[in-house]
Scaffold this active site. Structure first.
Site, PDB file in Angstrom:
ATOM      1  N   ASP A  96       0.863  -1.177   0.000  1.00 18.18           N
ATOM      2  CA  ASP A  96       0.000   0.000   0.000  1.00 18.18           C
ATOM      3  C   ASP A  96       0.905   1.233   0.000  1.00 18.18           C
ATOM      4  OD1 ASP A  96       1.018   0.220   2.513  1.00 18.18           O
ATOM      5  OD2 ASP A  96      -0.872   0.038   3.550  1.00 18.18           O
ATOM      6  N   ASP A 272      -7.585  -8.064   0.249  1.00 21.95           N
ATOM      7  CA  ASP A 272      -6.666  -8.245   1.375  1.00 21.95           C
ATOM      8  C   ASP A 272      -7.421  -7.894   2.631  1.00 21.95           C
ATOM      9  OD1 ASP A 272      -6.420  -5.184   1.021  1.00 21.95           O
ATOM     10  OD2 ASP A 272      -5.407  -5.595   2.921  1.00 21.95           O
ATOM     11  N   CYS A 310     -11.278 -29.923   6.311  1.00 21.52           N
ATOM     12  CA  CYS A 310     -10.047 -29.214   5.950  1.00 21.52           C
ATOM     13  C   CYS A 310      -8.872 -30.188   5.878  1.00 21.52           C
ATOM     14  CB  CYS A 310      -9.775 -28.124   6.977  1.00 21.52           C
ATOM     15  SG  CYS A 310      -8.267 -27.199   6.656  1.00 21.52           S
ATOM     16  N   CYS A 312      -5.646 -29.073   5.842  1.00 19.26           N
ATOM     17  CA  CYS A 312      -4.413 -28.371   6.204  1.00 19.26           C
ATOM     18  C   CYS A 312      -3.641 -29.171   7.246  1.00 19.26           C
ATOM     19  CB  CYS A 312      -4.702 -26.949   6.694  1.00 19.26           C
ATOM     20  SG  CYS A 312      -5.184 -26.816   8.423  1.00 19.26           S
ATOM     21  N   CYS A 315      -5.261 -29.271  10.733  1.00 25.17           N
ATOM     22  CA  CYS A 315      -6.416 -30.165  10.888  1.00 25.17           C
ATOM     23  C   CYS A 315      -6.010 -31.629  10.757  1.00 25.17           C
ATOM     24  CB  CYS A 315      -7.498 -29.799   9.875  1.00 25.17           C
ATOM     25  SG  CYS A 315      -8.300 -28.230  10.306  1.00 25.17           S
ATOM     26  N   HIS A 341      -4.327 -22.491   9.801  1.00 29.53           N
ATOM     27  CA  HIS A 341      -5.642 -23.028   9.420  1.00 29.53           C
ATOM     28  C   HIS A 341      -6.496 -21.978   8.717  1.00 29.53           C
ATOM     29  CE1 HIS A 341      -9.487 -24.888   9.203  1.00 29.53           C
ATOM     30  NE2 HIS A 341      -9.958 -23.754   9.689  1.00 29.53           N
TER      31      HIS A 341
END
Lengths: 389, 389
Positions: A96, A272, A310, A312, A315, A341
């Site tokens: 930014d 974002d 999930c 990931c 998990c 996660h």
């Protein structure tokens, strides 16, 4: 000079909505859109290493010019070569311009046509950002996408406040473009930011004027600053028709999964927000069923993953009971596991959205998503002030 | 019942010193000795995930019974199945008995022959540990190596204080053994702890008496509690000859790299200490040249690794300048990167020591190590009080 390497490739559009799938080609690899950019304020996505981010499949992250300028300081980044090298991240970075953080964090001393004078929130030291300096700082950082320096205003604001800030943003945008065209080495692309508060007419006006200036991409700015959520969607909706199809569109600081999905349907390509990462550190994670307060006492004996659907690493390997214990015991591993996660949830959601758009079934995907996903009304209306740091 | 699976295999002894290399065979894999055990007080080695620990090659970690009993609570661990399953760590775990933490952390209300009454340092709640309960709690945790419940005393102490605490520790040791033999399912081995303060005679006496009881291994306890470092080495030296060759020897709460190397030479096989992990979180890391205060301003522009000779992921991917920035900016990634580096340093050092012992060149390796490694005199004498949490 304009960007030598930046290009936006439109891959597919959804027949039912305005949703689009594309690819951003940058100096640091390609970025598939729609994309959610994890926020890496101070040269780190809080709690994660760059190896973690790669494992998550993040193709682009966001850095905050205001923070990096103050700490480690732009000279340190220059000596390192660029932000990519300083932090060891060889994929894309968007920065930014610093204006929003001056607005939300620093002690703002004065805004004039020249720029913003402010005092650091860290040590009170005095500084100035101008359109020229903000652009040059971002060139030194060498972000793949840099943002024009803009004036963000609070909600609510009067029509004349909105008008004046938007006109100044336009004048600043021209100065950013001038410096960028003269001084960029071609590795960064410059995005313009459309202001206009919650006024439909001013949004349209500033969208037209900003597009006339000719940027590599366009951001819808000045939202997610406390306005009711309905207004946010309305402002996106009135702005989008004025933006060229062949340029990426970025909605700054948004948001909840449900908001992102709605704004993808409006034609936004890039997002974002600190939502997944900051909430994770506060003990709330996102799941396919909605938000889960993992640090609640209720989770102390739940020997199941955060989200059964999930895949990931968190998990797969850890239970709610263990993560809740880590939060309860003040262990920093809790913050990292929750962040991994929730970012996985966001990034997977974006990949699913993209696939659905390409396969022409985004509408169906969206209906199925909301059959499982419980929106928390406590958080849905109004949007609440969500800063981007 | 005694341990069905535990066995200590002596592989090599050093011709020059009393150093030995061996293998601990446990229910959760083998552990090569000499070994340094990272401290995982609350079911986590602070800042690291279990995937991180595996990447570091850690074969055994330490858990603190006192902490785990209070939080998450022994019932939660029992419901999870064991500590390994609760935290998702399938390699070996050693737990202390809780006595040292009651001594150093809790508000100790009363020690009697029955046990210790204390109040939690977290919420002031009242509890009691006895030799029997401490053993049973460790059975529920299902650590591969559990420690007898002992009475640790402060330094300095009078001969009669040392004597009384040591005699009580002996009486408690018998009760721990009884419960262990009657109730263990055979997956844990039980180590005795030798007390005796800084008295050579009492160390010898308690070593003999403890060994007579017949444990799977022996720990030298009650050191690293503020005594001069010379005394620590002396106490190790007088104790070792009384310990059987075919049992592992564990020096609790030690220490600096230089101390570990010296105590390996005295014949110690196992070490634990918060030194590498706690120092890392405070911004000091260990390198082949000695300690480095990574958070110092001097490091702000050092675009080099923490340790040029180190092959850890942190030294491969990140500079001192970046890590110093993370510390300066209060980013938790700093803590994890510093911890990964310093634990790598410790674990690599142990692997090098072991290889040198096996190859018969430990003396040479030690001389070469100290040619590079600068001991910080500020920290060398006296040992200072280093708690094991």
């Amino acid at each position: 000079m304009v960007s030598r390497t930046f290009e936006f490739e439109l891959i597919a559009t959804d027949p039912e909505t305005k949703a689009r799938a594309g690819i951003l080609h940058t100096s640091h690899g390609h970025v598939e859109t729609p994309v959610f950019m994890p926020v890496g304020t101070q040269g780190t996505v809080k709690t994660l290493s760059q190896e973690d981010l790669q494992s998550l499949g993040a193709e682009i992250i966001l850095g905050n010019t205001y923070h990096l300028y103050l700490r480690p300081g732009i000279n340190v980044i220059e000596e390192a070569g660029c932000l990519h090298r300083f932090m060891n991240w060889d994929r894309a970075i968007l920065t930014d311009s610093g204006g929003f953080q001056v607005f939300s964090l620093a002690e703002l001393n004065k805004i004039t046509d020249e720029g913003m004078r402010f005092q650091s929130h860290i040590d009170g030291s005095r500084h100035q950002f101008t359109p020229e300096s903000a652009t040059r700082i971002q060139h030194i950082i060498n972000a793949d996408i840099i943002m024009a320096f803009d004036e963000c205003i609070a909600y609510p604001a009067t029509p004349s406040e909105i008008h004046d800030a938007g006109e100044r943003t336009l004048r600043w945008a021209e100065r950013c473009l001038k410096v960028h065209r003269e001084e960029s080495d071609g590795s960064s692309s410059l995005f313009g930011i459309i202001q206009g508060g919650t006024s439909e007419d001013l949004r349209k006006h500033f969208a037209e004027k900003t597009v006339e200036l000719g940027f590599d991409g366009y951001a819808v700015g000045g939202l997610s600053v406390g306005e009711p959520k309905r207004m946010l969607f309305d402002m996106v909706d009135v702005t989008i028709p004025f933006l060229p199809m062949d340029r990426p569109r970025y909605l700054m600081g948004v948001g909840f999964p449900e908001d992102i999905i709605r704004c993808v349907a409006h034609g936004i390509d890039m997002f974002d927000c600190v939502m997944p990462t900051r909430n994770a550190r506060n003990g709330t994670v996102f799941t396919s069923n909605g938000r889960l307060v993992i640090k609640n006492a209720h989770e102390a004996r739940q020997f199941i993953p955060i989200d059964e659907r999930c895949k990931c690493i968190v998990c797969k390997n850890y239970t709610r009971a263990y993560i809740r214990h880590l939060f309860n015991a003040g262990e920093t591993l809790a913050l990292r596991l929750a962040t991994i996660h929730s970012l996985t949830f966001y990034l997977n959601m974006m990949r699913e959205i993209r696939r659905a758009i390409i396969e022409g079934c985004f509408g169906k995907w969206r209906r199925e998503f909301f059959e499982n996903y419980h929106e928390d009304s406590q958080y849905s209306e109004p949007a609440g002030k969500v800063s981007t740091i």
